[in-house]
Enzyme design. Structure first.
Site: not given
Ligand code: DX5
Ligand code: ZN
Length: 222
Positions: A19, A43, A45, A47, A76, A78, A144, A182
């Protein structure tokens, strides 16, 4: 003579996704080139500041990065409204994953997503039984291990029982869905996820803090 009832361990090939959330956003193109040699996919992320209390990036940035690498991109989502937004990511991301908590009719929704691969994600507090009906249509179940929104959070051990439950369910029902984890991944938590039955591990801050190639090698040897 029948073969003895020894347990036959089938070693699944582990996949590792990186990610970019903890990366230096001013040099993402260079970052991708660095990780291209060591990870299996990227990946993304995504948001929206609504489903989660953080805001990252959207199609323009991902489209630019798409031109830099042939690695598979996983979106992903979110976001509070993946039903309206998944199409934005279809041109650049081969795998699209939405959160079950954001959709009224997840079974209907997963059937209409058009992507090479699709998946469903569950928050740490969402019971794993909620995802059962979708597994037949999902390439990936993304569990998660932290509340979605930020990198660098602590691994929530409750995910291990979910992995174990899904592994058995998927094996018994001979489904193709892979189990991905994740959040909060490091050498120790990755090993625990893998021995509970995970197929895919996602990491952000652990790799970004340095020595990613060595860490990757260690994961591969687990
Ligand atoms: C959190 C994300 C994860 C995050 C993981 O909301 O979906 O993908 O980037 O980060 P680490 O590996 O630092 O927990
Ligand atoms: Zn993620």
């Amino acid at each position: 003579m029948f073969p003895s009832q020894e347990k036959i361990m089938i070693k699944r090939r582990l996949q590792i996704g990186f990610s970019i959330l903890s990366s230096d956003f001013s040099s993402l193109g260079t970052e991708l080139k660095k990780y291209e040699k060591i990870v299996d996919f990227i990946h993304m992320d995504i948001m929206d500041g609504n489903f989660v209390p953080n805001l990252t990036f959207g199609p323009p940035l991902i489209d630019s990065l798409r031109r830099r690498t042939k690695l598979l991109f996983e979106a992903h989502l979110m976001v509070a409204n993946p039903v309206a937004q998944w199409k934005w990511y279809a041109p650049s991301c081969e795998r699209i994953i939405f959160h079950i908590e954001t959709v009224k009719n997840p079974l209907g929704f997963i059937k209409i997503i058009k992507a090479k691969e699709k998946g469903v994600s569950l928050n740490p507090s969402t019971p794993v039984s909620e995802v059962r009906k979708l597994l037949e249509y999902a390439d990936v179940a993304l569990l998660m291990a932290v509340p979605p929104g930020f990198a660098g959070q602590k691994f929530d051990e409750r995910v291990l029982r979910k992995i174990d439950y899904l592994r058995k369910y998927i094996n018994v029902n001979k489904l193709k869905c892979r189990i991905s984890v994740d959040g909060g991944i490091n050498g120790t938590t990755a090993a625990r996820c893998i021995s509970s039955g995970a197929d895919i591990i996602i990491t952000s801050s652990w790799f970004s803090s340095g020595g990613a190639a060595g860490k990757m090698k260690k994961l591969r040897s687990l």
